[in-house]
Scaffold this motif. Structure first.
Motif, PDB file in Angstrom:
ATOM      1  N   THR A  14       0.859  -1.182   0.000  1.00  0.00           N
ATOM      2  CA  THR A  14       0.000   0.000   0.000  1.00  0.00           C
ATOM      3  C   THR A  14       0.895   1.231   0.000  1.00  0.00           C
ATOM      4  O   THR A  14       1.759   1.377   0.870  1.00  0.00           O
ATOM      5  N   THR A  15       0.690   2.105  -0.962  1.00  0.00           N
ATOM      6  CA  THR A  15       1.504   3.313  -1.088  1.00  0.00           C
ATOM      7  C   THR A  15       0.658   4.525  -0.725  1.00  0.00           C
ATOM      8  O   THR A  15      -0.410   4.745  -1.318  1.00  0.00           O
ATOM      9  N   LEU A  16       1.110   5.284   0.259  1.00  0.00           N
ATOM     10  CA  LEU A  16       0.397   6.466   0.748  1.00  0.00           C
ATOM     11  C   LEU A  16       1.085   7.732   0.239  1.00  0.00           C
ATOM     12  O   LEU A  16       2.302   7.889   0.396  1.00  0.00           O
ATOM     13  N   HIS A  17       0.316   8.630  -0.354  1.00  0.00           N
ATOM     14  CA  HIS A  17       0.845   9.902  -0.842  1.00  0.00           C
ATOM     15  C   HIS A  17       0.370  11.003   0.118  1.00  0.00           C
ATOM     16  O   HIS A  17      -0.840  11.250   0.249  1.00  0.00           O
ATOM     17  N   LEU A  18       1.303  11.638   0.792  1.00  0.00           N
ATOM     18  CA  LEU A  18       0.986  12.568   1.870  1.00  0.00           C
ATOM     19  C   LEU A  18       0.733  13.986   1.357  1.00  0.00           C
ATOM     20  O   LEU A  18       1.268  14.394   0.321  1.00  0.00           O
ATOM     21  N   ARG A  19      -0.072  14.711   2.120  1.00  0.00           N
ATOM     22  CA  ARG A  19      -0.293  16.124   1.815  1.00  0.00           C
ATOM     23  C   ARG A  19       0.994  16.907   2.059  1.00  0.00           C
ATOM     24  O   ARG A  19       1.733  16.633   2.997  1.00  0.00           O
ATOM     25  N   GLU A  20       1.197  17.920   1.248  1.00  0.00           N
ATOM     26  CA  GLU A  20       2.347  18.789   1.443  1.00  0.00           C
ATOM     27  C   GLU A  20       1.926  20.019   2.246  1.00  0.00           C
ATOM     28  O   GLU A  20       0.759  20.412   2.253  1.00  0.00           O
ATOM     29  N   GLY A  21       2.865  20.617   2.952  1.00  0.00           N
ATOM     30  CA  GLY A  21       2.607  21.859   3.679  1.00  0.00           C
ATOM     31  C   GLY A  21       1.896  21.681   5.003  1.00  0.00           C
ATOM     32  O   GLY A  21       1.418  22.649   5.584  1.00  0.00           O
ATOM     33  N   SER A  41       7.012  12.126   5.773  1.00  0.00           N
ATOM     34  CA  SER A  41       7.023  10.667   5.753  1.00  0.00           C
ATOM     35  C   SER A  41       7.769  10.058   6.929  1.00  0.00           C
ATOM     36  O   SER A  41       7.411   8.968   7.394  1.00  0.00           O
ATOM     37  N   GLU A  42       8.801  10.727   7.439  1.00  0.00           N
ATOM     38  CA  GLU A  42       9.540  10.191   8.584  1.00  0.00           C
ATOM     39  C   GLU A  42       8.655  10.130   9.832  1.00  0.00           C
ATOM     40  O   GLU A  42       8.809   9.246  10.671  1.00  0.00           O
ATOM     41  N   ASP A  43       7.734  11.087   9.941  1.00  0.00           N
ATOM     42  CA  ASP A  43       6.801  11.068  11.074  1.00  0.00           C
ATOM     43  C   ASP A  43       5.823   9.911  10.946  1.00  0.00           C
ATOM     44  O   ASP A  43       5.441   9.290  11.947  1.00  0.00           O
ATOM     45  N   VAL A  44       5.408   9.614   9.720  1.00  0.00           N
ATOM     46  CA  VAL A  44       4.507   8.476   9.505  1.00  0.00           C
ATOM     47  C   VAL A  44       5.231   7.175   9.847  1.00  0.00           C
ATOM     48  O   VAL A  44       4.681   6.312  10.553  1.00  0.00           O
ATOM     49  N   ALA A  63       9.771   5.123   4.460  1.00  0.00           N
ATOM     50  CA  ALA A  63       9.616   6.514   4.032  1.00  0.00           C
ATOM     51  C   ALA A  63      10.310   6.653   2.689  1.00  0.00           C
ATOM     52  O   ALA A  63      11.498   7.003   2.601  1.00  0.00           O
ATOM     53  N   THR A  64       9.576   6.383   1.620  1.00  0.00           N
ATOM     54  CA  THR A  64      10.150   6.310   0.285  1.00  0.00           C
ATOM     55  C   THR A  64      10.752   7.640  -0.147  1.00  0.00           C
ATOM     56  O   THR A  64      11.857   7.705  -0.685  1.00  0.00           O
ATOM     57  N   THR A 110       5.550   3.768   1.919  1.00  0.00           N
ATOM     58  CA  THR A 110       5.195   2.470   1.365  1.00  0.00           C
ATOM     59  C   THR A 110       5.059   1.453   2.491  1.00  0.00           C
ATOM     60  O   THR A 110       5.983   1.278   3.292  1.00  0.00           O
ATOM     61  N   LEU A 111       3.900   0.823   2.555  1.00  0.00           N
ATOM     62  CA  LEU A 111       3.642  -0.213   3.553  1.00  0.00           C
ATOM     63  C   LEU A 111       3.724  -1.580   2.881  1.00  0.00           C
ATOM     64  O   LEU A 111       3.045  -1.822   1.874  1.00  0.00           O
TER      65      LEU A 111
END
Length: 514
Positions: free
Chosen positions: A102-109, A120-123, A151-152, A158-159
């Protein structure tokens, strides 16, 4: 309180749940005209009966703690008003064809309340820490299928999964899966929460109040209120008085009788059916309760309709284990769907008993009907030779005992979830992080929960979770009693709040004061 608006639980489906929320008269900001729209600003006072027992989201089980924290912290996914999974801190995601990535695309800002940047490091830090047994996170089992978090890049996570997990995205939406800064600690966050939510921590007077302020840097639409104060008022009747005098503008009641007294010229009350369920939890690792026949005797000795009538004026319905509309259990499928004292006696005889005594913890303060439920259960069970010794505790002490599984039985109100895996796998699997609290697991349940996670087909999942429900009922793991309503009381100058069937107060972010 217009009880004619109440929706039947039996009629609820995945779509019907959304209709039920509309039927109860819930409003949304979009329903107002431009002339009627409230100006941003204002200070809302919410009356609550208890103080949060923790401000650390990964360990929050008390309802009041959850209600506060879900407005301070963000999660990778969220639930909308119809309990569909929608983007949160992850603005999109993709699942590989084999279901193992599962690939997660995070919000920016996005920033935390302290101004630091979310990434991503926080995730990776958050998910790895939740999985770590030493953290004692209450939702750790929701990540059982996740074998690696990578943290790709700055905005991609990426999980890697051991098997497909149909429940994963829904499980990521609860506040127990909140994303924390990799620089924060549990000790620090219990003093000063640091989240990415629509509000930030402002002030706290222990056992009196906790105040949140609007987060001007929130990634989504800014909250309309300047502040939200959760003011501790020990009982619901006193909250009603505070609302009638204008000192409190918002409250959520459990007791229908109190809700009836609250409604008046300046206060509106709306009822919303809930996924949460009332139960007598049995710890099958303790004493006589280790014998399934003793547990079945307790099950057969209880008239659930009587408990519902006594504690909640009949406002609700008898339930089985799973309350999620798409997977709902049939309460008539259990042993002794109706009270049967003769059958209870037979089960006790099979256990070689003519009487048993169980110590029962009861919370006073977290929800209004608990003591009445306990007293009714005590009276009913006494007629079957089963003695309940009640120990009434304030909510913080109750949670401590509950988490430690320091009880024979517990009168409980547990939160429900739209997906039954997140609702029960942490309790009733042998590796579930709350299995000690549940006091029951089996190889059959382990296999069923694993199958349910790995199956994407909705109808097949429904069949699997029906087997889960049957297993729990046939072994009287707990005694499921009833589901009921929450009663949202708002002053006439409050608008824009939408109650949700999972009890979430997340729409405080859209609430305003005229």
């Amino acid at each position: 309180m217009n009880t004619a608006r109440r929706a039947s639980y039996g009629a609820l489906t995945a779509t019907g749940l959304a209709l039920a929320l509309v039927v109860t008269g819930c409003s949304s900001p979009a329903a107002t005209t431009s002339d009627e729209t409230a100006a941003a600003g204002g200070d809302l006072v919410v009356g609550v009966t208890s103080d949060p027992d923790t401000l650390f989201p990964w360990k929050a089980t008390q309802f009041q703690a959850v209600n506060v924290l879900q407005n301070l912290y963000g999660t990778l996914t969220e639930f909308d008003e119809e309990l569909n999974v929608v983007p949160g801190l992850a603005e999109s995601w993709g699942v590989s064809e084999d279901g193992l990535t599962t690939t997660l695309h995070l919000r920016e800002g996005v920033t935390f309340a302290d101004g630091s940047t979310f990434g991503s490091e926080d995730v990776k830090y958050s998910l790895d820490a939740i999985k770590d047994e030493t953290t004692a996170a209450v939702a750790a089992s929701s990540l059982a299928s996740v074998t690696n978090v990578d943290a790709t890049d700055e905005t991609t996570v990426t999980l890697t999964l051991s098997a497909p997990d149909a429940a994963l995205l829904a499980n990521l939406a609860v506040v127990n899966m909140a994303m924390l800064s990799s620089d924060d600690t549990e000790e620090g966050l219990n003093k000063t929460p640091n989240g990415t939510g629509p509000f930030v921590f402002d002030d706290r007077s222990p056992s009196q109040s906790i105040t949140l302020a609007k987060n001007d840097a929130y990634w989504g639409d800014a909250a309309l209120l300047d502040t939200v104060e959760f003011r501790v008022i020990p009982d619901e009747s006193s909250i009603v008085s505070a609302m009638q005098s204008g000192n409190v503008q918002f409250a959520v009641f459990d007791d229908p009788l109190v809700a009836q007294t609250a409604e008046g010229a300046n206060v509106t009350v709306e009822s919303t059916p809930q996924l949460s369920y009332h139960a007598l939890q049995l710890n099958s690792t303790r004493g006589d309760l280790a014998d399934v026949n003793v547990r079945l005797a307790i099950q057969c000795a209880i008239d659930r309709e009587q408990v519902l009538e006594t504690a909640a004026l009949g406002e609700g319905e008898v339930t089985g284990p799973i309350t999620s509309p798409a997977y709902k259990s049939d309460p008539d499928a259990r042993p002794c769907p109706e009270r049967d004292l003769d059958k209870a006696a037979e089960y006790l005889a099979k256990a070689g008993k003519d009487s048993v005594t169980i110590n029962t913890i009861v919370s006073q303060g977290e929800y209004a009907t608990s003591v009445n439920e306990a007293q009714n259960l005590k009276a009913q069970l006494a007629e079957a030779g089963i003695t309940m010794e009640l120990e009434v505790l304030e909510s913080g002490a109750y949670v401590d005992r509950w988490i430690a599984a320091d009880f024979d039985s517990a009168v409980a109100l547990n939160g429900g979830r739209p997906d039954p895996d997140g609702m029960y796998s942490r309790y009733f699997t042998s590796t579930g992080n709350l299995n000690k609290v549940a006091g029951y697991s089996s190889p059959e349940l382990d296999a069923l929960f694993a199958e349910g996670r790995q199956t994407a087909d909705a109808e097949k999942r429904k069949e699997i979770y029906q087997k889960v429900s049957d297993n729990l009922e046939d072994n009287a793991a707990w005694i499921w009693l009833f589901t009921s309503y929450t009663y949202t009381a708002t002053s006439s100058n409050v608008e824009g709040y939408t109650p949700m069937a999972n009890g979430s107060l997340q729409s405080l972010r859209t609430t305003s004061i005229k």
